[in-house]
Scaffold this active site. Sequence first.
Site: not given
Length: 538
Positions: A230, A305, A339, A436
């Site tokens: 996906k 992850e 990230c 983040e």
Amino acid sequence: MAARRIPSLLSRSLSAPSTSTPRFLSPGKNPGRGRGIYRFSTAAALEETITPSVQISYTQHLINGQFVDAASGKTFPAYDPRTGEVIARVAEGDAEDINRAVAAARKAFDEGPWPKMSAYERSLIMLRFADLVDKHRGELAALESWNSGKPYEQSAKSELPSFARLFRYYAGWADKIHGLTVPADGKHHVQTLHEPIGVAGQIIPWNFPLIMFAWKVGPALACGNTIVLKSAEQTPLTALYAAKLFPRGLPPGVLNVVSGDGPSAGAALASHMDVDKIAFTGSTETGKIILELAAKSNLKQVTLELGGKSPFIVCEDAEVDKAVELAHFALFFNQGQCCCAGSRTYVHERVYDEFVEKAKARALTRVVGDPFRKGVEQGPQISSEQFEKVLGYIKSGVESSATLECGGQRFGSRGYFIQPTVFSNVQDDMLIAQDEIFGPVQSILKFKNIDEVIRRANTSRYGLAAGIFTKNIDTANTLSRALRVGTVWINCFDVFDAAIPFGGYKMSGIGREKGIYSLNNYLQVKAVVTPLKNPAWL
């Protein structure tokens, strides 16, 4: 990200911009050097955007080797983040589309030739695919930059070579996966078999669509699995184009690609009872949901992850100019949408003031503009949602009494561009030092000694990566062993090679991707024990 490694972009950013127009861009729309490219401090409006000449040919799901509409007939828009305009409408997947894709993948695994094919034959198909990627590099790079906003030079010269290299790397592993003969007490022959896990569900993010496609699809295919992937709803175009490039030797149903959002298509994939493994890259919050859905369904294996808040530590012996440039790259690369971005810049008090001034000066010279223009370092954020989120964090930093050295505002009058932003006097308890941000916002913190910075760096709930800048090997060794992160870069950053494992500690994820370690994500180990009658030896 192997082949031409991402740090090569750092050296390129120091050279003068070229005046040539990249291939696959419409002719007659390159106004020449300097036009349409702005240092962010000018706050000028962007000129007319360059229109890529690549054709958007694939917008349906790829299921069982055929492009098909969504079961519901619905579509959703894919946007150009430079303008916010719709560039295509893509089939909108839901649970029924996931069911169709999983059924195709299950049949291809249980009844098809792929897992029964020799590993060498599988490797040849993957190698042919990598050759086709090289042949179509321009189209893939143009689609990637058009849909995600990242600089075309980054896509074409770094990410596409890395994409092909990753598939060649895993093609090389395909016929080297084997078990062991195990000595056992007593008269038994014991061997282990490494078998494909079955149907692998894979969910990839929007910040590196093609690279994440390779990180997941490459090892899964090398191990003999079938796949339902996906793509991110923000960036569905390149996964479909890449999947279409696979040569005819790839049997139908082995690789299926469904476009759709997380709450419908993603959740259906993670909770599907006929999926044997799920791999996800994205936010920690969504990763928790994926883990819960996998556990509540069939307890499928999970690789995650997730997010990061990586420290970049500049020690007192650092050459400040070099440290500033590397820290700038560590944070601002890919519009800060990375990230493992070095988003907590810890600088020793001895060099702190000099570093802040030079970091500000470097940010003020960062070239923001249309990512299809040569020399542009920074394009737009991915979406209006992400754009507003980043501006919200900048506002939080100002309200928390961090010093806004530069930036902090929208760039231009359309699209999702944000000025490169630098904060100094940042404290650990501020949101900009904890969350983040995923944007072009550098937070610079001061520290006094090594023990202090180790403690503060490890306080984060994340543990994905870290950077260390020092001349002292003892300092580097001390820090690299003390930091609770999955990757430590010493006097470099964002060095991604196909063979280097990547993953995090704590809330940055579960498992590792790339290298030999990622093969374990897609294999089952079976022990086979046979009695021995009158063996000559044990």
